[in-house]
Design a protein around this motif. Sequence first.
Motif, PDB file in Angstrom:
ATOM      1  N   GLU A  59      -1.692  -8.234   0.759  1.00  0.00           N
ATOM      2  CA  GLU A  59      -1.812  -7.321  -0.373  1.00  0.00           C
ATOM      3  C   GLU A  59      -1.015  -6.046  -0.125  1.00  0.00           C
ATOM      4  O   GLU A  59      -1.062  -5.462   0.960  1.00  0.00           O
ATOM      5  CB  GLU A  59      -3.286  -6.991  -0.620  1.00  0.00           C
ATOM      6  N   SER A  60      -0.313  -5.607  -1.137  1.00  0.00           N
ATOM      7  CA  SER A  60       0.490  -4.387  -1.004  1.00  0.00           C
ATOM      8  C   SER A  60      -0.390  -3.169  -0.750  1.00  0.00           C
ATOM      9  O   SER A  60       0.052  -2.196  -0.121  1.00  0.00           O
ATOM     10  CB  SER A  60       1.338  -4.175  -2.258  1.00  0.00           C
ATOM     11  N   ASP A  61      -1.637  -3.198  -1.232  1.00  0.00           N
ATOM     12  CA  ASP A  61      -2.539  -2.070  -1.011  1.00  0.00           C
ATOM     13  C   ASP A  61      -2.803  -1.836   0.471  1.00  0.00           C
ATOM     14  O   ASP A  61      -2.972  -0.690   0.902  1.00  0.00           O
ATOM     15  CB  ASP A  61      -3.873  -2.303  -1.729  1.00  0.00           C
ATOM     16  N   THR A  62      -2.869  -2.910   1.244  1.00  0.00           N
ATOM     17  CA  THR A  62      -3.117  -2.752   2.683  1.00  0.00           C
ATOM     18  C   THR A  62      -1.974  -1.976   3.337  1.00  0.00           C
ATOM     19  O   THR A  62      -2.204  -1.082   4.166  1.00  0.00           O
ATOM     20  CB  THR A  62      -3.276  -4.125   3.349  1.00  0.00           C
ATOM     21  N   LEU A  63      -0.749  -2.298   2.970  1.00  0.00           N
ATOM     22  CA  LEU A  63       0.398  -1.568   3.493  1.00  0.00           C
ATOM     23  C   LEU A  63       0.405  -0.130   2.983  1.00  0.00           C
ATOM     24  O   LEU A  63       0.681   0.809   3.739  1.00  0.00           O
ATOM     25  CB  LEU A  63       1.693  -2.277   3.108  1.00  0.00           C
ATOM     26  N   LEU A  64       0.108   0.055   1.691  1.00  0.00           N
ATOM     27  CA  LEU A  64       0.101   1.382   1.097  1.00  0.00           C
ATOM     28  C   LEU A  64      -0.916   2.284   1.785  1.00  0.00           C
ATOM     29  O   LEU A  64      -0.611   3.422   2.181  1.00  0.00           O
ATOM     30  CB  LEU A  64      -0.195   1.289  -0.393  1.00  0.00           C
TER      31      LEU A  64
END
Length: 503
Positions: A59-64
């Motif tokens: 998920e991109s949120d984890t990186l963000l």
Amino acid sequence: MGRKVTLATCSLNQWALDFEGNLQRILESIEIAKAHGAKYRLGPELEICGYGCADHFYESDTLLHSFQVLRKLLESPITQDIICDVGMPIMHHNVRYNCRVLFLNRKILLIRPKMLMANHGLYREIRWFSHWNQSRRVEEYFLPRMIQEVTGQDTVPFGDCVLSTKDTCIGTEMCAELWNPRSPHIQMGLDGVEIFTNASASHHELRKADQRVNLIKSATTKSGGIYLYANQRGCDGDRVYYDGCAMVAINGDIVAQGAQFSLSDVDVRSYRGEVCQPNMESEPKPCHRVKVDFSLSSGDDIYLPTHQPITWNFHTPEEEISLGPACWLWDYLRRSGQAGFLLPLSGGVDSSSTACIVYSMCVLICQAIQDGSDLLESRNDPRPLLLIRIHDHPSYKSQVLEDVRRVVGEDSYCPQSPEELCGHMFTTCYMASENSSQDTCSRARELANQIGSTHMNINIDMAVKGILGIFSVVTGSWPKFRLWRQPQREPGSAERPGQTLSH
């Protein structure tokens, strides 16, 4: 003669996707390390997001959110004047890597991706990450805008590189790389790297600590140098327990040992000693060095006594079986928001063993609150070895006691003994039926009295008959149970193969 450096390695109880909590524990460990003069702080693998994020790594949120935490770390005054080495996932050229980020005074020095993945047993790193397979190769990584605003940097080095300070050279390994036949520390040592670091998320298995210690000792036996090992602690929301065991080795000797089983959220170990100056040959392909205008030492040549090896305190298999699951139970209980444990106690070996592990958990909690477990060397000890008593940190005892009070639902509660605490947190019940024996009932009651659990006797005959009645209505038949056993033979009679009696 030599120069004194102070290095800190940590075991942190990080939790998958608990970004705020993980941030606070990272800052606390840096604060403790700086308070004891450390110029370099190493943390466990993927400490910003937690190791057990599983498919959330997609998920991109984890990186963000990981970058948002990194920004807060860069901006914090706590992280100034110390090289901080933290772990987080990073996307480079649309490929996801498990990385170490090294920064100093609001500047990112380098990003080092993991080169060898753990992909056996319970590990599935290749599912979420790619390995950096370009040895000695460094590329430019374009920082996200939120980080550029803080650092003033557009790009930073990304790849297989080491950090060169004014007085030494630091190389990074990550977890499984230590266990590989071609560990990076071999090549780095031949190229003159003096300090090796390893950020790990290694779970507890029986006797695994022996393997770790032997591997870390051997890493500096041949080429010399200092080896720092950091590890995750706690259950991380998973079914395994990461058992800490932070340690420091120098020239093949273990000189600092962290606790393997502890209830603390932050565990820091520092080492003051002489940086080795081995006479090594240069490799045909030397390590890419990222130069930083910073010194780990005081700058003055001083006399330092020879380092003092310690004897590693290995737990017995019985202690590991008791302490490992006990630490996992407490970590899961305090984070789950539940009020305790319920166990059907039959008086047999399985349920009795489980009850003893819960009691072991209560023993650990009481030790942590009353006088702190794993008390180590005094801060005023004049020897080169410095072990920080993390349990003296004001937040440690208060955190354990705060968690206990929240679990039991009493704001002023303070346990006086493991048995008394067991009575608040642990309920056992003997589920009797017409097939039960008085012996098992007595054994269950006696064990409950010994450990202090709240114990009940419940007759389940009516429930069993109700279930059987429903079964018979639905299926038109009644369950039949068959007991197989060898018959009694008369003296002198021959045994007939395959003869059984059924009931």
